[in-house]
Design a protein around this motif. Sequence first.
Motif, PDB file in Angstrom:
ATOM      1  N   ALA A  70      18.787 -26.008 -16.047  1.00 50.80           N
ATOM      2  CA  ALA A  70      18.010 -25.778 -14.825  1.00 50.80           C
ATOM      3  C   ALA A  70      18.692 -24.742 -13.937  1.00 50.80           C
ATOM      4  CB  ALA A  70      17.837 -27.095 -14.070  1.00 50.80           C
ATOM      5  N   GLN A  71      20.009 -24.832 -13.845  1.00 49.23           N
ATOM      6  CA  GLN A  71      20.740 -23.837 -13.060  1.00 49.23           C
ATOM      7  C   GLN A  71      20.538 -22.436 -13.634  1.00 49.23           C
ATOM      8  OE1 GLN A  71      25.040 -23.924 -13.311  1.00 49.23           O
ATOM      9  NE2 GLN A  71      25.263 -23.010 -11.270  1.00 49.23           N
ATOM     10  N   ARG A  72      20.588 -22.338 -14.940  1.00 48.45           N
ATOM     11  CA  ARG A  72      20.406 -21.033 -15.577  1.00 48.45           C
ATOM     12  C   ARG A  72      19.019 -20.463 -15.288  1.00 48.45           C
ATOM     13  NH1 ARG A  72      22.405 -16.316 -16.500  1.00 48.45           N
ATOM     14  NH2 ARG A  72      21.842 -15.363 -18.507  1.00 48.45           N
ATOM     15  N   ARG A  73      18.021 -21.323 -15.235  1.00 46.35           N
ATOM     16  CA  ARG A  73      16.672 -20.848 -14.914  1.00 46.35           C
ATOM     17  C   ARG A  73      16.614 -20.288 -13.493  1.00 46.35           C
ATOM     18  NH1 ARG A  73      15.298 -25.580 -17.899  1.00 46.35           N
ATOM     19  NH2 ARG A  73      14.946 -26.767 -15.988  1.00 46.35           N
ATOM     20  N   TRP A  74      17.290 -20.950 -12.550  1.00 47.90           N
ATOM     21  CA  TRP A  74      17.346 -20.440 -11.185  1.00 47.90           C
ATOM     22  C   TRP A  74      18.049 -19.090 -11.140  1.00 47.90           C
ATOM     23  CZ3 TRP A  74      14.336 -21.822  -7.483  1.00 47.90           C
ATOM     24  CH2 TRP A  74      13.897 -23.150  -7.348  1.00 47.90           C
ATOM     25  N   GLN A  75      19.149 -18.977 -11.873  1.00 47.84           N
ATOM     26  CA  GLN A  75      19.874 -17.710 -11.885  1.00 47.84           C
ATOM     27  C   GLN A  75      19.010 -16.574 -12.420  1.00 47.84           C
ATOM     28  OE1 GLN A  75      23.130 -19.141 -14.272  1.00 47.84           O
ATOM     29  NE2 GLN A  75      24.498 -19.346 -12.517  1.00 47.84           N
ATOM     30  N   LEU A  76      18.297 -16.845 -13.491  1.00 48.35           N
ATOM     31  CA  LEU A  76      17.440 -15.818 -14.079  1.00 48.35           C
ATOM     32  C   LEU A  76      16.274 -15.465 -13.156  1.00 48.35           C
ATOM     33  CD1 LEU A  76      17.346 -16.951 -17.816  1.00 48.35           C
ATOM     34  CD2 LEU A  76      18.453 -14.911 -16.873  1.00 48.35           C
ATOM     35  N   ARG A  77      15.780 -16.483 -12.446  1.00 59.90           N
ATOM     36  CA  ARG A  77      14.658 -16.203 -11.534  1.00 59.90           C
ATOM     37  C   ARG A  77      15.087 -15.226 -10.448  1.00 59.90           C
ATOM     38  NH1 ARG A  77      10.589 -20.658  -8.753  1.00 59.90           N
ATOM     39  NH2 ARG A  77       9.169 -19.143  -7.831  1.00 59.90           N
ATOM     40  N   PHE A  78      16.304 -15.397  -9.957  1.00 56.12           N
ATOM     41  CA  PHE A  78      16.817 -14.453  -8.972  1.00 56.12           C
ATOM     42  C   PHE A  78      16.981 -13.061  -9.588  1.00 56.12           C
ATOM     43  CE2 PHE A  78      20.641 -12.254  -7.418  1.00 56.12           C
ATOM     44  CZ  PHE A  78      20.205 -11.928  -6.147  1.00 56.12           C
ATOM     45  N   LEU A  79      17.575 -13.011 -10.775  1.00 57.09           N
ATOM     46  CA  LEU A  79      17.855 -11.724 -11.396  1.00 57.09           C
ATOM     47  C   LEU A  79      16.586 -10.978 -11.781  1.00 57.09           C
ATOM     48  CD1 LEU A  79      20.866 -12.797 -13.640  1.00 57.09           C
ATOM     49  CD2 LEU A  79      20.964 -11.377 -11.580  1.00 57.09           C
ATOM     50  N   GLN A  80      15.519 -11.702 -12.084  1.00 59.45           N
ATOM     51  CA  GLN A  80      14.269 -11.067 -12.475  1.00 59.45           C
ATOM     52  C   GLN A  80      13.605 -10.337 -11.313  1.00 59.45           C
ATOM     53  OE1 GLN A  80      12.280 -14.498 -14.011  1.00 59.45           O
ATOM     54  NE2 GLN A  80      13.108 -14.280 -16.084  1.00 59.45           N
ATOM     55  N   GLN A  81      13.649 -10.956 -10.128  1.00 60.44           N
ATOM     56  CA  GLN A  81      13.008 -10.340  -8.964  1.00 60.44           C
ATOM     57  C   GLN A  81      13.732 -10.791  -7.702  1.00 60.44           C
ATOM     58  OE1 GLN A  81      11.861  -8.845  -6.710  1.00 60.44           O
ATOM     59  NE2 GLN A  81       9.669  -8.474  -6.626  1.00 60.44           N
ATOM     60  N   PRO A  82      14.896 -10.186  -7.397  1.00 57.65           N
ATOM     61  CA  PRO A  82      15.720 -10.659  -6.282  1.00 57.65           C
ATOM     62  C   PRO A  82      15.001 -10.659  -4.934  1.00 57.65           C
ATOM     63  CG  PRO A  82      16.934  -9.116  -7.658  1.00 57.65           C
ATOM     64  CD  PRO A  82      15.510  -9.061  -8.109  1.00 57.65           C
ATOM     65  N   ASP A  83      14.187  -9.654  -4.663  1.00 58.78           N
ATOM     66  CA  ASP A  83      13.544  -9.572  -3.351  1.00 58.78           C
ATOM     67  C   ASP A  83      12.569 -10.721  -3.139  1.00 58.78           C
ATOM     68  OD1 ASP A  83      14.210  -6.606  -2.209  1.00 58.78           O
ATOM     69  OD2 ASP A  83      14.142  -6.650  -4.392  1.00 58.78           O
ATOM     70  N   ASP A  84      11.751 -10.989  -4.142  1.00 61.79           N
ATOM     71  CA  ASP A  84      10.824 -12.107  -4.036  1.00 61.79           C
ATOM     72  C   ASP A  84      11.580 -13.427  -3.888  1.00 61.79           C
ATOM     73  OD1 ASP A  84       8.082 -13.363  -4.340  1.00 61.79           O
ATOM     74  OD2 ASP A  84       9.122 -14.253  -6.060  1.00 61.79           O
ATOM     75  N   PHE A  85      12.668 -13.563  -4.645  1.00 64.49           N
ATOM     76  CA  PHE A  85      13.481 -14.778  -4.571  1.00 64.49           C
ATOM     77  C   PHE A  85      14.036 -14.952  -3.154  1.00 64.49           C
ATOM     78  CE2 PHE A  85      17.286 -17.358  -5.081  1.00 64.49           C
ATOM     79  CZ  PHE A  85      16.873 -18.328  -5.982  1.00 64.49           C
ATOM     80  N   TYR A  86      14.573 -13.888  -2.583  1.00 62.52           N
ATOM     81  CA  TYR A  86      15.166 -13.965  -1.246  1.00 62.52           C
ATOM     82  C   TYR A  86      14.121 -14.283  -0.183  1.00 62.52           C
ATOM     83  CZ  TYR A  86      17.196 -12.437   3.166  1.00 62.52           C
ATOM     84  OH  TYR A  86      17.600 -12.380   4.473  1.00 62.52           O
ATOM     85  N   PHE A  87      12.988 -13.587  -0.205  1.00 63.62           N
ATOM     86  CA  PHE A  87      12.011 -13.728   0.867  1.00 63.62           C
ATOM     87  C   PHE A  87      11.119 -14.961   0.721  1.00 63.62           C
ATOM     88  CE2 PHE A  87      12.901  -9.142   1.352  1.00 63.62           C
ATOM     89  CZ  PHE A  87      13.136  -9.107   2.721  1.00 63.62           C
ATOM     90  N   ASN A  88      10.871 -15.416  -0.506  1.00 64.80           N
ATOM     91  CA  ASN A  88       9.852 -16.448  -0.708  1.00 64.80           C
ATOM     92  C   ASN A  88      10.321 -17.739  -1.369  1.00 64.80           C
ATOM     93  OD1 ASN A  88       7.754 -14.720   0.303  1.00 64.80           O
ATOM     94  ND2 ASN A  88       7.807 -13.622  -1.655  1.00 64.80           N
ATOM     95  N   VAL A  89      11.482 -17.705  -2.010  1.00 67.46           N
ATOM     96  CA  VAL A  89      11.872 -18.852  -2.841  1.00 67.46           C
ATOM     97  C   VAL A  89      13.111 -19.577  -2.322  1.00 67.46           C
ATOM     98  CG1 VAL A  89      12.590 -19.559  -5.169  1.00 67.46           C
ATOM     99  CG2 VAL A  89      10.837 -17.791  -4.885  1.00 67.46           C
ATOM    100  N   LEU A  90      14.130 -18.822  -1.944  1.00 64.64           N
ATOM    101  CA  LEU A  90      15.444 -19.419  -1.687  1.00 64.64           C
ATOM    102  C   LEU A  90      15.424 -20.486  -0.607  1.00 64.64           C
ATOM    103  CD1 LEU A  90      18.458 -19.566  -2.214  1.00 64.64           C
ATOM    104  CD2 LEU A  90      18.769 -17.652  -0.627  1.00 64.64           C
ATOM    105  N   GLN A  91      14.958 -20.148   0.592  1.00 64.75           N
ATOM    106  CA  GLN A  91      15.055 -21.097   1.696  1.00 64.75           C
ATOM    107  C   GLN A  91      14.191 -22.354   1.495  1.00 64.75           C
ATOM    108  OE1 GLN A  91      17.480 -20.967   3.804  1.00 64.75           O
ATOM    109  NE2 GLN A  91      18.068 -19.044   2.813  1.00 64.75           N
ATOM    110  N   PRO A  92      12.946 -22.243   1.019  1.00 66.82           N
ATOM    111  CA  PRO A  92      12.198 -23.478   0.735  1.00 66.82           C
ATOM    112  C   PRO A  92      12.872 -24.352  -0.322  1.00 66.82           C
ATOM    113  CG  PRO A  92      10.717 -21.593   0.799  1.00 66.82           C
ATOM    114  CD  PRO A  92      12.110 -21.040   0.829  1.00 66.82           C
ATOM    115  N   SER A  93      13.549 -23.727  -1.273  1.00 70.98           N
ATOM    116  CA  SER A  93      14.218 -24.492  -2.327  1.00 70.98           C
ATOM    117  C   SER A  93      15.468 -25.185  -1.797  1.00 70.98           C
ATOM    118  CB  SER A  93      14.567 -23.573  -3.493  1.00 70.98           C
ATOM    119  OG  SER A  93      13.396 -22.986  -4.032  1.00 70.98           O
TER     120      SER A  93
END
Length: 454
Positions: A70-93
Amino acid sequence: MASPQHHPRRHLFDLNDTAANTNHHTPTKKPKLSSLSAAELCSEFSHHDPAVARINNGSFGSCPATVIAAQRRWQLRFLQQPDDFYFNVLQPSILRSRTLIKDLINADHVDEVSIVDNATTAAAIVLQQTAWAFAEGRFNKGDATVMLHYAYGAVKKSVQAYVSRAGGRVIEVQLPFPVRSNDEIVREFRKALEQGKSDGHKVRLAVIDHITSMPSVVIPVKELVKICREEGVDKVFVDAAHAIGCTEVDMKEIGADFYTSNLHKWFFCPPAVAFLYCRKSDETLDLHHPVVSHEYGNGLAIESGWIGTRDYSAQLVVPEVVEFVNRFEGGIEGIKKRNHEKVVEMGEMLVKAWGTNLGSPPEMCSSMVMVGLPTCLGISSDSDALKLRTHLRDCFGIEVPIYYRAPKDGEVDPITGYARISHQVYNIIDDYYKFRDAVNKLVNDGFTWAALSD
């Protein structure tokens, strides 16, 4: 050779040999019965070195394969699209993880829960505020911080860096070891508070361990916090690095101002992640993460949720960890209960084999127990203890911390070496038999550290 997950493991502990009572603040929905077979459990920890008896979960914890994935999936999600991860995913998660932690520890509100790297970072946050109070004249030079003599070394260094340097006195509670009762701890704690209030000074902060690291003892935190309130101590910080997943953790019952625990030690998260609970008050607004970034001034929880570009994945897998522990009968409560029972059983087996004693009564142990080593090993310093630990690792494939206890004046043939053994779900009886037999071999061979030094 068969792969670890298919390797037959003798004397595997029954995962569900006892049912645990859920405590009053856990969700009313009963955790589902275990769907984790012995083979699946072996597979979850098949990345552990099969040649090593790993009876030291207390130092670095352990993380199952499903959570690592599961951790690896989170890491890859960030690496795939860092901007979307930062603006839309990180804080709600992160908020989702904080909400789960809030329920686990029985806090009033999610705003009281921040996620940080580890308990050492949490200590820096609390002690930084204390240092500012001295620097800004709100505390007087000579006002005291009281802490246990057996406080974790990194926390002691933090107290030195923040409090002593700012002009505060540091008073250490001298605790006995071996310890026989909570009364011994309470008595010494009261003495330290009285010393802190001498000459008209105040005790501004009490730093109390929930479970001391070395030697490992469960401290009566509820009673000590209550004493602090009665004696007018300004703030109480509980350093509970080992607590969550290892002993009872309830913010309302404990009543401390600050409480921290690592999630990567006994709660199966990957390293490194911890929570810091700060009871709501006007003063908590002046708590800040020591790494200052763009969120400074928006509250500690938000500040901690972004301290620059880094890997936040360990903070995001708390939901998957909760799912993992609920595969065991009784959930985390069941795991804690069985770990305690098994580590006490193994500790008693070892002291019987060696003719020694435990470092504390079973009720003052958690999922770790201090086990006296044979006196003929001749452990006479911290250096000897470290040499024995290294020797056991290198020559016998055993990972276990060793504690040196200085003898008291007049003691005859004292036990000066203790091993801190842990029990976690992946441990098997053979791990402890391996340790017993290794020590017996050292004894039978007439092994001493004086001979090794020569």
